[in-house]
Design a protein around this motif. Structure first.
Motif, mmCIF file in Angstrom:
data_model
loop_
_atom_site.group_PDB
_atom_site.id
_atom_site.type_symbol
_atom_site.label_atom_id
_atom_site.label_comp_id
_atom_site.label_asym_id
_atom_site.label_seq_id
_atom_site.Cartn_x
_atom_site.Cartn_y
_atom_site.Cartn_z
ATOM 1 N N ARG A 62 -57.969 154.198 -47.404
ATOM 2 C CA ARG A 62 -56.590 153.722 -47.488
ATOM 3 C C ARG A 62 -56.316 153.287 -48.908
ATOM 4 N NH1 ARG A 62 -52.606 150.938 -44.347
ATOM 5 N NH2 ARG A 62 -50.800 150.814 -45.727
ATOM 6 N N VAL A 63 -55.202 153.739 -49.452
ATOM 7 C CA VAL A 63 -54.716 153.231 -50.725
ATOM 8 C C VAL A 63 -53.204 153.380 -50.718
ATOM 9 C CG1 VAL A 63 -54.974 155.459 -51.903
ATOM 10 C CG2 VAL A 63 -54.926 153.358 -53.249
ATOM 11 N N GLY A 64 -52.520 152.357 -51.184
ATOM 12 C CA GLY A 64 -51.072 152.439 -51.288
ATOM 13 C C GLY A 64 -50.360 152.422 -49.943
ATOM 14 N N MET A 76 -53.953 161.083 -53.375
ATOM 15 C CA MET A 76 -54.253 159.687 -53.073
ATOM 16 C C MET A 76 -55.126 159.578 -51.833
ATOM 17 S SD MET A 76 -50.528 158.015 -53.901
ATOM 18 C CE MET A 76 -50.859 156.481 -53.047
ATOM 19 N N HIS A 77 -54.782 160.309 -50.788
ATOM 20 C CA HIS A 77 -55.583 160.239 -49.564
ATOM 21 C C HIS A 77 -56.989 160.774 -49.807
ATOM 22 C CE1 HIS A 77 -56.619 160.341 -45.323
ATOM 23 N NE2 HIS A 77 -57.088 161.571 -45.522
ATOM 24 N N THR A 116 -60.650 158.838 -49.376
ATOM 25 C CA THR A 116 -61.758 159.280 -48.521
ATOM 26 C C THR A 116 -63.015 159.515 -49.354
ATOM 27 O OG1 THR A 116 -61.056 161.608 -48.682
ATOM 28 C CG2 THR A 116 -60.209 160.326 -46.831
ATOM 29 N N GLU A 117 -62.845 160.017 -50.566
ATOM 30 C CA GLU A 117 -64.002 160.178 -51.455
ATOM 31 C C GLU A 117 -64.593 158.816 -51.806
ATOM 32 O OE1 GLU A 117 -65.175 161.842 -55.902
ATOM 33 O OE2 GLU A 117 -63.223 162.356 -55.038
ATOM 34 N N ALA A 118 -63.740 157.804 -51.968
ATOM 35 C CA ALA A 118 -64.232 156.459 -52.276
ATOM 36 C C ALA A 118 -65.120 155.937 -51.144
ATOM 37 C CB ALA A 118 -63.059 155.510 -52.512
#
Length: 444
Positions: A88-90, A108-109, A113-115
């Motif tokens: 999740r971001v933003g 962004m998604h 998910t890579e993070a």
């Protein structure tokens, strides 16, 4: 029932001193004294700062890397989260498409998910458990408005070619015995955030990274040359070629030109270990966590030792004159915990704690060099999603500072939008947070 004392998370890692040699008693960290020098100085020993130091030492072992914290490793928000590791971001994906366009929303998604995978890989390297490999996280709703919002998000994921599964009420019941109507399913994990912070600090120390603590940053000023920055602390000054300010919401009091990163105090409670039957009903079989889609509504997960950790409720805007605001939020969380499932009606709550996060008005982090200061980077404003993002940000910044060319993050920027927050406006903000919480209570 006697209320547990406030302040201590339930994580075993919160009791560790990660920089102490094995078999020795924890010692108070040394402070900044006199004039010191370093190639790179990282201010902040949370996940973002420790990840930066770790990846710097990995990429260039010759660097003299110094980490300085106002307290010590894992003492702040990075050791006090709820351990939810998910993408999740933003803003939600449909809103991201409208605001930033489909290409950026998709990036962004995928970056988030890579993070998550970066944290999984790092935890495997450092020996930090992350639960089942096929762990899951459901963002779910039980209201008509929530159903409409999740339907918009599901449609946006389909248009972007992203694989996010839609769950019916029956699909949720297969994983968790809770009365939600629909949800979106993500690959995720759960972990002890203090243990990850501690393992990172220990790995940094093994690579020769120096640590100093009990030294809050007071200010920074240019040095004698363009490639020289002076960081000023109560006990002395550090002269450094490059600096990373992983100070999150402390950016405001320091006067950093990074826009508004608002400090909010968020809360959690944890139960005693649950009986086997209760664990089975609440995700023990699948390793599944649940996040209510309504802002400020509760979210929960099980820990490896069978505790249920529940967070959410109204954030508290510091400074506060006493802990009455936190006490009210904890009481509300305990009430929601007991309404979550009948098996929790008499469960003992053993831990209550809070941690300070950094929020931006657009929901996006700030990761970039200060304006006109290319050798001083700021990292912060993860808006409650820092467990995955902070580790990725550290790797990104380390690559940039060691001459690499990392792929530009979709939210790479030097400042967030600026919010005018004079003292008279703060009661209005607190009132707005209270309205959001009451809305979340009605939705529950």
């Amino acid at each position: 029932m006697t209320r547990p004392p406030a302040g201590r998370p339930c994580w075993p890692g919160a009791d560790l001193d990660p920089t102490a040699p094995p078999g020795t008693e924890p010692a108070a960290p040394q402070r900044v004294r006199g004039v010191l020098e370093a190639d790179v100085t990282v201010v902040g020993a949370g996940l973002a700062g420790l990840s930066t130091a770790y990846h710097l030492a990995e990429r260039d072992p010759s660097l003299d890397v110094l980490v300085i914290d106002a307290e010590g490793p894992a003492a702040g928000a990075s050791g006090r989260g709820t351990g939810l590791l998910g993408p999740r971001v933003g803003p939600p994906v449909d809103q991201a498409v409208r605001r930033f366009g489909p290409d950026t929303a998709r990036r962004m998604h995928l970056a988030s998910t890579e993070a998550v995978e970066r944290v999984r890989e790092l935890c495997a390297r450092l020996g930090v458990p992350t639960g089942p490999r096929d762990g899951e996280q459901i963002v779910a709703t039980r209201t008509a408005d929530g159903l409409a919002a999740l339907a918009r998000q599901a449609a946006a994921y389909r248009r972007l070619g992203l694989d996010v599964t839609v769950l019916s009420a029956a699909g949720i019941r297969d994983r968790l015995d809770v009365p939600y109507h629909a949800g979106l399913l993500y690959r995720a994990a759960g972990l002890d955030p203090a243990a990850l912070s501690g393992a990172l600090a220990g790995a940094c120390a093994a690579k020769g990274v120096r640590f100093l603590g009990n030294s809050p940053l007071l200010t920074l000023r240019p040095g004698e040359t363009a490639a020289d920055t002076h960081l000023v602390f109560p006990g002395g000054t550090v002269r450094t070629r490059k600096a990373v300010l992983a100070v999150n919401a402390a950016a405001g009091p320091l006067g950093l030109p990074v826009g508004t990163v608002l400090p909010l105090l968020v809360h959690a409670v944890a139960t005693a270990p649950l009986p086997a039957e209760a664990r089975e009903l609440l995700g023990g079989r699948t390793g599944c966590a649940l996040i209510d889609a309504h802002p400020l509504a509760p979210y929960f997960r099980l820990t490896p030792d069978g505790r249920l950790v529940l967070g959410g409720g109204r954030p508290v805007l510091p400074p506060v004159s006493d802990d009455s605001g936190s006490a009210a939020v904890w009481a509300g969380l305990e009430e929601r915990l007991r309404r979550l499932h009948p098996v929790l009606a008499d469960t003992e709550v053993t831990h209550r704690w809070a941690g300070r996060i950094g929020m931006t008005s657009d929901g996006l982090p700030v990761v970039g060099p200060l304006t006109d200061r290319p050798d001083v980077w700021y990292v912060g404003g993860c808006c409650g999603h820092g467990l995955a993002l902070s580790v990725a940000h550290g790797a990104h910044v380390a690559e940039a500072l060691t001459g690499g060319t990392p792929e530009r993050l979709p939210w790479h920027r030097s400042r967030a939008p600026r919010l005018p927050l004079p003292a008279p406006a703060r009661p209005l903000l607190r009132a707005g947070l209270g309205l959001m919480e009451r809305s979340a209570r009605r939705a529950a």
